[in-house]
Design an enzyme around this catalytic site. Structure first.
Site, PDB file in Angstrom:
ATOM      1  N   ARG A 174     -35.420  42.798  44.038  1.00 23.68           N
ATOM      2  CA  ARG A 174     -34.058  42.658  44.558  1.00 23.68           C
ATOM      3  C   ARG A 174     -33.589  41.218  44.386  1.00 23.68           C
ATOM      4  O   ARG A 174     -34.355  40.279  44.614  1.00 23.68           O
ATOM      5  CB  ARG A 174     -34.057  43.071  46.026  1.00 23.68           C
ATOM      6  N   ASP A 250     -29.867  43.475  61.371  1.00 24.57           N
ATOM      7  CA  ASP A 250     -30.785  42.938  60.363  1.00 24.57           C
ATOM      8  C   ASP A 250     -30.366  43.358  58.961  1.00 24.57           C
ATOM      9  O   ASP A 250     -30.879  42.828  57.976  1.00 24.57           O
ATOM     10  CB  ASP A 250     -32.232  43.398  60.630  1.00 24.57           C
TER      11      ASP A 250
HETATM   12  P1  AMP Z   1     -35.101  48.851  56.854  1.00 24.47           P
HETATM   13  O1  AMP Z   1     -34.937  50.191  57.460  1.00 24.47           O
HETATM   14  O2  AMP Z   1     -35.530  48.891  55.394  1.00 24.47           O
HETATM   15  O3  AMP Z   1     -33.949  47.951  57.073  1.00 24.47           O
HETATM   16  O4  AMP Z   1     -36.360  48.199  57.578  1.00 24.47           O
HETATM   17  C1  AMP Z   1     -36.362  47.870  58.940  1.00 24.47           C
HETATM   18  C2  AMP Z   1     -37.645  47.142  59.276  1.00 24.47           C
HETATM   19  O5  AMP Z   1     -38.768  47.985  59.080  1.00 24.47           O
HETATM   20  C3  AMP Z   1     -37.900  45.905  58.441  1.00 24.47           C
HETATM   21  O6  AMP Z   1     -38.561  44.971  59.235  1.00 24.47           O
HETATM   22  C4  AMP Z   1     -38.811  46.430  57.360  1.00 24.47           C
HETATM   23  O7  AMP Z   1     -39.583  45.420  56.762  1.00 24.47           O
HETATM   24  C5  AMP Z   1     -39.659  47.410  58.148  1.00 24.47           C
HETATM   25  N1  AMP Z   1     -40.224  48.460  57.290  1.00 24.47           N
HETATM   26  C6  AMP Z   1     -39.583  49.488  56.705  1.00 24.47           C
HETATM   27  N2  AMP Z   1     -40.440  50.261  56.002  1.00 24.47           N
HETATM   28  C7  AMP Z   1     -41.669  49.698  56.140  1.00 24.47           C
HETATM   29  C8  AMP Z   1     -42.978  50.004  55.648  1.00 24.47           C
HETATM   30  N3  AMP Z   1     -43.200  51.056  54.882  1.00 24.47           N
HETATM   31  N4  AMP Z   1     -43.975  49.187  56.006  1.00 24.47           N
HETATM   32  C9  AMP Z   1     -43.780  48.118  56.788  1.00 24.47           C
HETATM   33  N5  AMP Z   1     -42.582  47.777  57.283  1.00 24.47           N
HETATM   34  C10 AMP Z   1     -41.536  48.542  56.965  1.00 24.47           C
HETATM   35 MG    MG Z   2     -33.402  46.203  56.525  1.00 27.05          MG
END
Ligand code: AMP
Ligand code: MG
Length: 483
Positions: A174, A250
């Site tokens: 990204r 976030d």
């Molecule tokens: P997102 O839904 O992608 O915005 O992610 C929200 C949070 O969850 C962020 O801190 C991500 O890094 C964490 N996160 C999402 N998927 C994973 C995963 N498979 N392993 C570890 N952290 C995750």
């Molecule tokens: Mg995120």
């Protein structure tokens, strides 16, 4: 890896340890590069011509670190569906900041790169489908002229990731003007360390808003800037029918770029209450709620800036509240301009607002396709649609044509304005699913062909009626988080 002209100048990794964890991507077994964005590489002034696909696979999987990189996972927090949580890059690492020929700085991040200190219970990995989905939609957004993070590459890891079932693992590269989020400020603010807040604040100004550094109240100015940027961004989303789906703090950048293409999708049938995300049961992030949520998120940002706005916190709160409350008026004004652009209307006439609202009401009642209705007005949509013979639409169109004649500008200018604001092509959900399914079976041609079409969304193209048609079935489209 001197064969690639990376030009890293890493500044975020120089901030103190509380802002990040120093960590390398976790190597993967058998990386295979499946998508490389050569157009973006050119923009970044990156030359991959001297490297083999094998080497590129090693680099974009994180197995081989580029010269000059300094890999970190960034700390941040965020309100997720209204609840505050400490987060951070749980499955991503920032390789570093690459500086292009035009002296612009870009974060190069690997998403799906393995566990970090912020992974909580997650595996740190990502599945192929969602990474390709982010690639398609972020690139589509870019060509729709909407500020967004970009996608440089996708690599299959050769490893499985376990979700509801076993899926192929993948890593997305990204590219962003930075990954500083409203949640990054919330993280620092929650630690109640004024010095750290000041560091992040100054870093953000230097990186994104250097022109406001020497203003009377830079923190207030920063708030004002972000209100303006986010307002413009949401207006753009509304213009093309984009629903982000997970507007947690976030997932809101201070650069004003769209970030995190998780459960997002484009609306076909016009319905302001449209929600695609399976977990958004209350419709918090529905199409019509996006401006209100943006304002809510901006209020969380303002809270972080209070100590920087004025030493007297009551006074700071009062000033910041006034700024936040200016969001609605700004949004209303910009929304009117955006809708008038979509209808090719110049100057202001009495009745403009009701003309616009009447069209939206008609679309809603008749379940008309949002994109194609505007295409119909430009005489560019799929030709066979009987819905546009509806008497109420025909009458509305008469009113609209009379209004266009009142423009203090030529018809040509009016058409040009519409053409710039109404896409013919959006990444329609059923096509996205179709090309992803093929890609998962190993056939990338449909996806690449789709990407080519999405590169020129405002121009007529040959043999594309399939891509302009809404789905045949009325089955509700659902998207999923935790990807
Ligand atoms: P997102 O839904 O992608 O915005 O992610 C929200 C949070 O969850 C962020 O801190 C991500 O890094 C964490 N996160 C999402 N998927 C994973 C995963 N498979 N392993 C570890 N952290 C995750
Ligand atoms: Mg995120």
């Amino acid at each position: 890896m001197n064969k690639i002209n990376w030009n890293f100048n890493n500044t975020y990794s120089c901030l103190s340890d509380s802002f990040k964890e120093k960590i390398n991507p976790i190597p993967v077994i058998n990386p295979e590069l499946i998508l490389l964005n050569n157009t973006l590489a050119d923009d970044l002034n990156l030359d991959f011509s001297k490297v083999t696909n094998k080497e590129l696979s090693e680099i974009f999987s994180g197995n081989l670190l580029p010269n000059g990189s300094n890999s970190i996972a960034q700390a941040y927090a965020g309100h997720q569906f209204g609840h505050f949580t400490m987060l951070g890059d749980g499955r991503a690492v920032l390789l570093g900041e690459h500086v292009s020929k035009k002296n612009k700085k870009y974060d190069i991040q690997l998403k799906g790169s393995g566990k970090t200190a912020f992974s909580r219970n997650g595996d740190g990995r990502a599945a192929l489908g969602p990474m390709l989905r982010e690639y398609i939609i972020s690139e589509a957004m870019n060509y729709l002229n909407i500020p967004t993070t970009r996608s440089l590459a996708v690599v299959k890891t050769g490893e499985n990731v376990l979700r509801e079932k076993n899926l192929q693992g993948a890593i997305l590269t990204r590219v962003a003007s930075s990954h500083i989020r409203v949640g990054t400020f919330q993280y620092v603010s929650a630690r109640q360390n004024f010095e750290e807040l000041n560091i992040l604040f100054n870093y953000t100004l230097e990186r994104h808003y250097p022109e406001i550094k020497n203003t009377e109240n830079p923190a207030l100015k920063l708030l004002e800037r972000l209100i303006g940027k986010q307002c413009d961004l949401i207006i753009n989303w509304m213009r093309v029918g984009f629903i982000h789906g997970v507007m947690n703090t976030d997932n809101m950048t201070v650069s004003g770029e769209t970030i995190d293409y998780g459960p997002c999708a484009f609306m076909d049938i016009y319905d302001p209450k449209t929600v695609f995300s399976s977990i958004d049961k209350m419709g918090r992030y529905a199409y019509c709620n996006q401006p209100a949520i943006a304002k809510w998120n901006l209020a969380r940002f303002a809270e972080c800036l209070i100590p920087l706005i004025d030493k007297d916190s009551n006074k700071a709160i009062e000033i910041a509240t006034r700024k936040i409350d200016s969001f609605e008026k700004q949004y209303e004004e910009k929304w009117m301009i955006m809708m008038k652009n979509k209808l090719g209307l110049f100057n202001s006439e009495e009745g403009d607002r009701s003309l616009i609202l009447d069209l939206l009401t008609w679309m809603h009642q008749k379940k008309a396709d949002y994109t194609n209705t505007f295409c119909n007005l430009m005489d560019l949509g799929p030709k066979t649609k009987v819905i546009y013979n509806d008497v109420n639409f025909v009458n509305w169109k008469k009113r609209w044509k009379e209004r266009v004649l009142k423009n203090d500008n030529t018809i040509k200018k009016s058409i040009d304005l519409m053409r710039k604001n109404n896409p013919l092509f959006i990444p329609r959900n059923h096509i996205v699913e179709e090309v992803l399914a093929s890609a998962e079976q190993g056939s990338l041609e449909p996806l690449k062909n789709f990407l080519d079409i999405l590169k020129d969304p405002y121009t007529e193209q040959q043999n594309t009626s399939k891509f302009q048609s809404p789905p045949n079935s009325n089955k509700k489209y659902e998207t999923f988080c935790g990807t």
